[in-house]
Scaffold this active site. Structure first.
Site, short mmCIF file in Angstrom:
data_model
loop_
_atom_site.label_atom_id
_atom_site.label_comp_id
_atom_site.label_asym_id
_atom_site.label_seq_id
_atom_site.Cartn_x
_atom_site.Cartn_y
_atom_site.Cartn_z
CE1 TYR A 124 52.49 87.69 82.77
CE2 TYR A 124 52.84 89.05 84.71
CZ TYR A 124 52.04 88.20 83.98
OH TYR A 124 50.81 87.87 84.44
CB CYS A 169 70.64 94.76 65.01
SG CYS A 169 72.27 94.08 64.99
N1 LLP Z 1 44.37 85.85 85.33
C1 LLP Z 1 44.17 86.30 84.08
C2 LLP Z 1 42.97 85.91 83.36
C3 LLP Z 1 45.12 87.11 83.46
O1 LLP Z 1 44.91 87.54 82.22
C4 LLP Z 1 46.30 87.47 84.17
C5 LLP Z 1 47.31 88.31 83.54
C6 LLP Z 1 46.47 86.97 85.48
C7 LLP Z 1 45.47 86.18 86.02
C8 LLP Z 1 47.68 87.26 86.30
O2 LLP Z 1 47.87 88.61 86.55
P1 LLP Z 1 49.06 89.10 87.49
O3 LLP Z 1 48.77 88.67 88.91
O4 LLP Z 1 50.32 88.46 86.99
O5 LLP Z 1 49.06 90.57 87.34
N2 LLP Z 1 52.95 90.81 80.23
C9 LLP Z 1 52.46 91.84 81.12
C10 LLP Z 1 51.40 91.31 82.05
C11 LLP Z 1 50.21 90.75 81.33
C12 LLP Z 1 49.21 90.15 82.28
C13 LLP Z 1 48.16 89.43 81.55
N3 LLP Z 1 47.22 88.74 82.35
C14 LLP Z 1 53.63 92.43 81.87
O6 LLP Z 1 54.78 92.02 81.63
O7 LLP Z 1 53.48 93.34 82.69
#
Ligand code: LLP
Length: 435
Positions: free
Chosen positions: A394, A365
Site C-alpha cells: 500500500y 505543497c
Molecule cells: N481481500 C479483500 C477483498 C480486500 O479488500 C483486501 C484489502 C485484502 C484481501 C487484503 O487485505 P490485507 O491482507 O492486505 O490486509 N490501503 C489500506 C489497506 C486497504 C485494504 C483493503 N482491502 C492501507 O494502506 O492500510
C-alpha cells in the site's frame, strides 16, 4: 545501544549501515537514486511459504492462498506468486492486465470489485479469469448476460458482509454491515443475492467470500468471522439447499510498523482459525470446502522499505524539527490518509539509538504531507539517507503524481543483488497523456 529493526531481514553492517537481505541500503541509494522502493524477494517468498504451509497444515489439500494485488501490483511480482503456488486476488482490469503481463494465468485469478464495469467484465471473461467475486445484484445480472453472450460458464463466489468490527482504521474496515462491500447477512441481502445467483444459468456459485478488514493484529475477529460464516453456510443449506465448495475468508493479518506493534504469528492464527472452522463445520454436519485466505499486506509489507534523502532540516525552537525528504505523500500517502505510523532509520548511522524527535514532511505543497510525526531518528542531517521500514504494501500501489512528482523506482533484492523492477518515472512520463 543496538536498535530493534523490527524485521528479520534487516541488520547493520560493520560500517554502521542499514542492510536489507545482505545489501547495503546506502549503496542502493547511491546507485539508483532516491526516493527508492526496495523489496526483498527472499523475504517475500518466505512470507508466501509460511502461509501455504500453515494452510496445508490446517486444511490439507483444501487450503489455498491468494495474494491480494491491491497491496502491490507490478509485473515482477507475479512470476514469484505463481511459483510459490498462490492464486491472485485482482480488483481491476489494470491488475488483471499487470498479472497477465507477469505471466500469471487467468484461471488462477479471483476478481473482486464493488463496481466492475461492463468493459472489465468482458475483459476478464475473455482472459479466462477463474473466479468472479460477485458483490451485488447489478453485477450478477451484468456478469450473467455477458457470460450468456459469450457462451461461458463462469465460476463465482458471492461476497457477504458479516457485520464484524475488527477495530482497525475506519477507512480500512470492510466487513461492517453498512459498508459498500458485499451483501449483508443481517439485512437479508446476502440470502437474496445467493438465491438469485443460483438461478443464473451461466453462473456456477462456488461459495462465499468475506473480508473483515486490514491490519488486524488479534485472532479474535477472525474467529468471530468463522463462527458467523458457518452459521450463514448452515442457513443457506437449510433455506436453499446450497452447500459451498469454496469459502474465501479474505485477508487482513497485521504486520509490524513500529516497535510497539505486536508480531502476528501467521501460523498460529491459521491453526486457531482452522480448528475453529473444522469444529464448527463438523458440528453442523457440513463437509470442509476449499478454504482460501487472501493476504496482501502480510505478504509484501515487511519485505519492503523506502529510501529517501534528507533535503532540509528545519528546527523550529520550542516547536518541532522538520526533517524534509525528497518523497512523501506521493509515494506513501498512508500518514495523510490514516495517520499511519512508521519506523525510520538513519541508514548511514543505523546502530545508533534514535535521539531526535522529528516530523518528516515530504516535498509537496501541502501541510499534511508527512511520512510521520514524532518519529525518533538518530541525528538527522541534510544529505542523510533515511529508510522507512515496512513500506512494501500500500505504498507504490497508492502512489500518485501530485505536484507532478514522478513516482520512484523499485529494486528487488535476490541473493545479495539488486535488480530494477520498476523504472523511475521521467518528466516525459508525466506529460505522456497530455494533449
Ligand atoms: N481481500 C479483500 C477483498 C480486500 O479488500 C483486501 C484489502 C485484502 C484481501 C487484503 O487485505 P490485507 O491482507 O492486505 O490486509 N490501503 C489500506 C489497506 C486497504 C485494504 C483493503 N482491502 C492501507 O494502506 O492500510
Amino acid at each position: 545501544m543496538a536498535r530493534d529493526l523490527i524485521h528479520d531481514n534487516l541488520n547493520i553492517s560493520s560500517e554502521n549501515h542499514l542492510m536489507m537481505a545482505g545489501v547495503d541500503t546506502l549503496s542502493l541509494a547511491k546507485e539508483y537514486g532516491t526516493p527508492l522502493y526496495v523489496l526483498d524477494e527472499d523475504k517475500l517468498r518466505r512470507n508466501c511459504r509460511e502461509y501455504i504451509q500453515a494452510m496445508k497444515a490446517a486444511f490439507g489439500d483444501k487450503g489455498a492462498v491468494a495474494y491480494a494485488g491491491k497491496a502491490l501490483s507490478i509485473k515482477a511480482l507475479y512470476p514469484i506468486i505463481n511459483e510459490e503456488g498462490l492464486y491472485a486476488d485482482v480488483v481491476s482490469q489494470g491488475e488483471i492486465y499487470t498479472a497477465l503481463a507477469g505471466g500469471f494465468p487467468g484461471e488462477k485469478m479471483i476478481f473482486h470489485g464493488v463496481n466492475k464495469t461492463p468493459d472489465e467484465i468482458a475483459f476478464a471473461l475473455d482472459k479466462g479469469v477463474g473466479i468472479f467475486v460477485v458483490d451485488n445484484e447489478e453485477e450478477l445480472c451484468l456478469l450473467d448476460s455477458a457470460a450468456v453472450a459469450k457462451g461461458i460458464q463462469q465460476k463465482i463466489l458471492v461476497r457477504i458482509t458479516l457485520g464484524i468490527d475488527p477495530h482497525t482504521f475506519e477507512e480500512v474496515k470492510t466487513g461492517k454491515i453498512d459498508s459498500q462491500f458485499g451483501a449483508g447477512v443481517e439485512t437479508g441481502m446476502a440470502k437474496e443475492l445467493v438465491a438469485k445467483a443460483l438461478e443464473k444459468q451461466n453462473l456456477q456459485v462456488m461459495g462465499f467470500h468475506s473480508h473483515i478488514g486490514s491490519q488486524i493484529a488479534e485472532v479474535k475477529p477472525f474467529l468471530d468471522q468463522v463462527d458467523k460464516i458457518v452459521s450463514f453456510v448452515k442457513y443457506m443449506k437449510d433455506e436453499l439447499g446450497f452447500t459451498p465448495e469454496i469459502l474465501n475468508l479474505g485477508g487482513g493479518f497485521a504486520i509490524r510498523y513500529t516497535e510497539e506493534d505486536p508480531a502476528v504469528d501467521v501460523e498460529a492464527n491459521i491453526k486457531a482459525l482452522g480448528e475453529r472452522l473444522l469444529d464448527q463445520l463438523s458440528s453442523q454436519g457440513i463437509q470442509l470446502p476449499q478454504v482460501i485466505l487472501e493476504p496482501g499486506r502480510s505478504i509484501v509489507g515487511d519485505a519492503g522499505l523506502t529510501l529517501y534523502t534528507v533535503g532540509r532540516v528545519k528546527v523550529i525552537p520550542g516547536y518541532r524539527t522538520h526533517v524534509i525528504v525528497d518523497g512523501g505523500m506521493t509515494d506513501n500517502p498512508r500518514f495523510a490518509l490514516y495517520g499511519a505510523k512508521y519506523t525510520v532509520v538513519n541508514a548511514g548511522k543505523a546502530a545508533e539509538a534514535p535521539d531526535t524527535v522529528c516530523t518528516i514532511p515530504g516535498r509537496c505543497c501541502e501541510s499534511g504531507d508527512r511520512i510521520g510525526e514524532d518519529i525518533k531518528v538518530f541525528d538527522p542531517q541534510v544529505g542523510d539517507i533515511l529508510a522507512v521500514l515496512s513500506t512494501g504494501a500500500y505504498n507504490y500501489s497508492m502512489a500518485s503524481n501530485y505536484n507532478r512528482v514522478p513516482r520512484p523506482a523499485m529494486v528487488m533484492l535476490k541473493n545479495g543483488s539488486p535488480r530494477l523492477v520498476v523504472k523511475r518515472e521521467t518528466l516525459d512520463d508525466l506529460i505522456a497523456n497530455d494533449l
